[in-house]
Design a protein around this motif. Structure first.
Motif, PDB file in Angstrom:
ATOM      1  N   ALA A 158      58.403  54.072  40.116  1.00 18.13           N
ATOM      2  CA  ALA A 158      56.925  52.916  40.877  1.00 18.13           C
ATOM      3  C   ALA A 158      56.335  52.275  39.259  1.00 18.13           C
ATOM      4  N   MET A 159      56.357  52.820  38.421  1.00 24.82           N
ATOM      5  CA  MET A 159      55.819  52.535  37.168  1.00 24.82           C
ATOM      6  C   MET A 159      57.044  51.494  36.556  1.00 24.82           C
ATOM      7  N   GLU A 160      57.997  51.210  36.507  1.00 27.80           N
ATOM      8  CA  GLU A 160      58.784  50.983  36.150  1.00 27.80           C
ATOM      9  C   GLU A 160      59.126  49.477  36.775  1.00 27.80           C
ATOM     10  N   LYS A 161      58.992  49.448  37.891  1.00 27.57           N
ATOM     11  CA  LYS A 161      59.715  48.488  39.496  1.00 27.57           C
ATOM     12  C   LYS A 161      57.942  47.955  38.389  1.00 27.57           C
ATOM     13  N   GLY A 162      56.672  48.380  38.526  1.00 29.22           N
ATOM     14  CA  GLY A 162      55.368  47.234  38.325  1.00 29.22           C
ATOM     15  C   GLY A 162      55.469  46.756  36.819  1.00 29.22           C
TER      16      GLY A 162
ATOM     17  N   ASN B  35      43.866  61.587  37.505  1.00 29.99           N
ATOM     18  CA  ASN B  35      43.948  60.596  37.181  1.00 29.99           C
ATOM     19  C   ASN B  35      44.479  60.098  38.933  1.00 29.99           C
ATOM     20  N   LYS B  36      44.117  60.763  40.324  1.00 30.05           N
ATOM     21  CA  LYS B  36      44.608  60.428  41.527  1.00 30.05           C
ATOM     22  C   LYS B  36      42.624  59.480  42.199  1.00 30.05           C
ATOM     23  N   GLY B  37      43.445  58.425  42.079  1.00 31.18           N
ATOM     24  CA  GLY B  37      42.615  57.524  42.860  1.00 31.18           C
ATOM     25  C   GLY B  37      42.941  56.272  43.019  1.00 31.18           C
ATOM     26  N   SER B  38      42.118  55.585  42.789  1.00 32.23           N
ATOM     27  CA  SER B  38      42.586  53.556  42.910  1.00 32.23           C
ATOM     28  C   SER B  38      41.474  52.605  41.101  1.00 32.23           C
ATOM     29  N   ILE B  39      41.577  52.456  40.874  1.00 33.98           N
ATOM     30  CA  ILE B  39      42.007  51.574  39.495  1.00 33.98           C
ATOM     31  C   ILE B  39      40.652  50.068  40.131  1.00 33.98           C
ATOM     32  N   GLU B  40      39.479  49.577  39.634  1.00 32.88           N
ATOM     33  CA  GLU B  40      38.802  49.007  40.167  1.00 32.88           C
ATOM     34  C   GLU B  40      38.994  47.818  39.510  1.00 32.88           C
ATOM     35  N   GLY B  41      38.909  46.030  39.878  1.00 27.28           N
ATOM     36  CA  GLY B  41      39.157  45.312  39.001  1.00 27.28           C
ATOM     37  C   GLY B  41      40.145  45.302  38.809  1.00 27.28           C
ATOM     38  N   ASP B  42      41.196  44.347  37.992  1.00 24.93           N
ATOM     39  CA  ASP B  42      42.553  43.891  37.826  1.00 24.93           C
ATOM     40  C   ASP B  42      43.255  44.596  37.613  1.00 24.93           C
ATOM     41  N   HIS B  43      44.334  44.832  38.943  1.00 25.24           N
ATOM     42  CA  HIS B  43      45.393  46.004  37.830  1.00 25.24           C
ATOM     43  C   HIS B  43      46.635  45.600  39.492  1.00 25.24           C
ATOM     44  N   MET B  44      48.293  46.079  39.315  1.00 22.24           N
ATOM     45  CA  MET B  44      49.290  45.590  40.129  1.00 22.24           C
ATOM     46  C   MET B  44      48.966  47.059  40.570  1.00 22.24           C
ATOM     47  N   THR B  45      49.982  47.279  42.045  1.00 25.42           N
ATOM     48  CA  THR B  45      50.136  48.201  42.811  1.00 25.42           C
ATOM     49  C   THR B  45      51.100  48.015  43.133  1.00 25.42           C
ATOM     50  N   VAL B  46      52.250  48.999  42.829  1.00 20.67           N
ATOM     51  CA  VAL B  46      53.414  49.658  43.183  1.00 20.67           C
ATOM     52  C   VAL B  46      53.906  50.640  44.270  1.00 20.67           C
TER      53      VAL B  46
ATOM     54  N   ILE C  96      54.618  57.355  47.652  1.00 23.93           N
ATOM     55  CA  ILE C  96      53.632  57.429  46.438  1.00 23.93           C
ATOM     56  C   ILE C  96      53.123  55.534  45.789  1.00 23.93           C
ATOM     57  N   GLN C  97      51.571  55.502  45.681  1.00 22.35           N
ATOM     58  CA  GLN C  97      51.278  54.236  45.060  1.00 22.35           C
ATOM     59  C   GLN C  97      50.935  54.503  43.403  1.00 22.35           C
ATOM     60  N   ILE C  98      51.149  53.876  42.452  1.00 23.07           N
ATOM     61  CA  ILE C  98      50.708  53.565  41.543  1.00 23.07           C
ATOM     62  C   ILE C  98      50.015  52.882  41.077  1.00 23.07           C
ATOM     63  N   GLN C  99      48.854  52.809  40.830  1.00 25.15           N
ATOM     64  CA  GLN C  99      48.319  51.232  40.282  1.00 25.15           C
ATOM     65  C   GLN C  99      48.154  51.484  38.684  1.00 25.15           C
ATOM     66  N   LEU C 100      48.736  49.953  37.735  1.00 22.13           N
ATOM     67  CA  LEU C 100      48.636  50.202  36.742  1.00 22.13           C
ATOM     68  C   LEU C 100      47.669  48.987  35.921  1.00 22.13           C
ATOM     69  N   GLN C 101      46.759  49.362  35.106  1.00 23.58           N
ATOM     70  CA  GLN C 101      45.832  48.087  34.872  1.00 23.58           C
ATOM     71  C   GLN C 101      46.690  47.682  33.161  1.00 23.58           C
ATOM     72  N   VAL C 102      47.389  46.970  32.830  1.00 21.29           N
ATOM     73  CA  VAL C 102      47.630  46.150  32.023  1.00 21.29           C
ATOM     74  C   VAL C 102      47.371  45.538  31.613  1.00 21.29           C
TER      75      VAL C 102
ATOM     76  N   ASP D 132      58.697  45.934  35.669  1.00 26.11           N
ATOM     77  CA  ASP D 132      59.372  44.264  35.771  1.00 26.11           C
ATOM     78  C   ASP D 132      58.357  43.437  36.721  1.00 26.11           C
ATOM     79  N   GLU D 133      57.420  44.100  37.243  1.00 25.84           N
ATOM     80  CA  GLU D 133      57.444  42.695  38.067  1.00 25.84           C
ATOM     81  C   GLU D 133      55.978  41.557  37.189  1.00 25.84           C
ATOM     82  N   GLU D 134      55.919  42.300  36.322  1.00 25.55           N
ATOM     83  CA  GLU D 134      54.195  42.127  35.514  1.00 25.55           C
ATOM     84  C   GLU D 134      54.992  41.433  34.947  1.00 25.55           C
ATOM     85  N   LYS D 135      56.217  41.474  34.546  1.00 23.32           N
ATOM     86  CA  LYS D 135      56.856  40.238  33.428  1.00 23.32           C
ATOM     87  C   LYS D 135      57.176  39.247  33.369  1.00 23.32           C
ATOM     88  N   GLN D 136      58.320  39.280  35.079  1.00 24.43           N
ATOM     89  CA  GLN D 136      58.418  38.239  35.573  1.00 24.43           C
ATOM     90  C   GLN D 136      57.467  37.719  36.260  1.00 24.43           C
TER      91      GLN D 136
END
Length: 147
Positions: free
Chosen positions: A136-140, A23-34, A45-51, A142-146
């Motif tokens: 980083a995942m937790e921070k992302g 899973n090294k790389g970038s997510i295309e489209g809507d995602h959050m980045t931390v 580290i940069q974590i990208q999550l698509q939720v 939390d920010e998404e929930k807020q």
């Protein structure tokens, strides 16, 4: 299996994730980045999550650092994909306990390769390396929930 054999196996798993990151790389489209770093040793580290609908549909990372921080990011992204956000956060809590050297009740959550990092708890200076991606995942989340 003896402790030495188990320790060797765990090291092999960590090195496999470091040399062949998942899973090294970038997510295309809507995602959050931390973005997070560990100034103590220079890990970045940069974590990208698509939720979507409370489910982690995709997780990727980019970064530079030691084998423990990058292997942990690889393991984490693999573990949380297709899981409910609440389960990903519970995994993070369990992982944090594991890093503190506490006995862990998995509560039906399969940590998979992540258990290979449990030996890091014996090296306090390396705990931040192992937990960086998880924080980083937790921070992302939390920010998404807020919002």
């Amino acid at each position: 299996m003896s402790f030495n054999n188990l320790d060797t196996l765990y090291r092999q798993v960590i090195m496999d994730h470091y040399k062949n990151p998942r899973n090294k790389g970038s997510i295309e489209g809507d995602h959050m980045t931390v973005d997070m770093n560990n100034p103590t040793c220079g890990d970045r580290i940069q974590i990208q999550l698509q939720v979507d609908d409370g489910i982690v549909k995709d997780a990727k990372f980019e970064g530079e650092g030691c084998s423990i921080s990058l292997a942990s990011a690889s393991m984490m992204t693999q573990a949380i994909k297709d899981k409910p956000v609440d389960e990903a956060l519970k995994m993070s809590e369990i992982f944090s306990d594991l890093m503190q050297g506490n006995e862990v009740e998995n509560e039906d959550i399969d940590l998979g390769d992540i258990e290979a990092l449990q030996g890091v708890s014996k090296f306090p200076a390396r705990i931040k390396c192992a937990t960086l991606a998880w924080k980083a995942m937790e921070k992302g989340v939390d920010e998404e929930k807020q919002g």
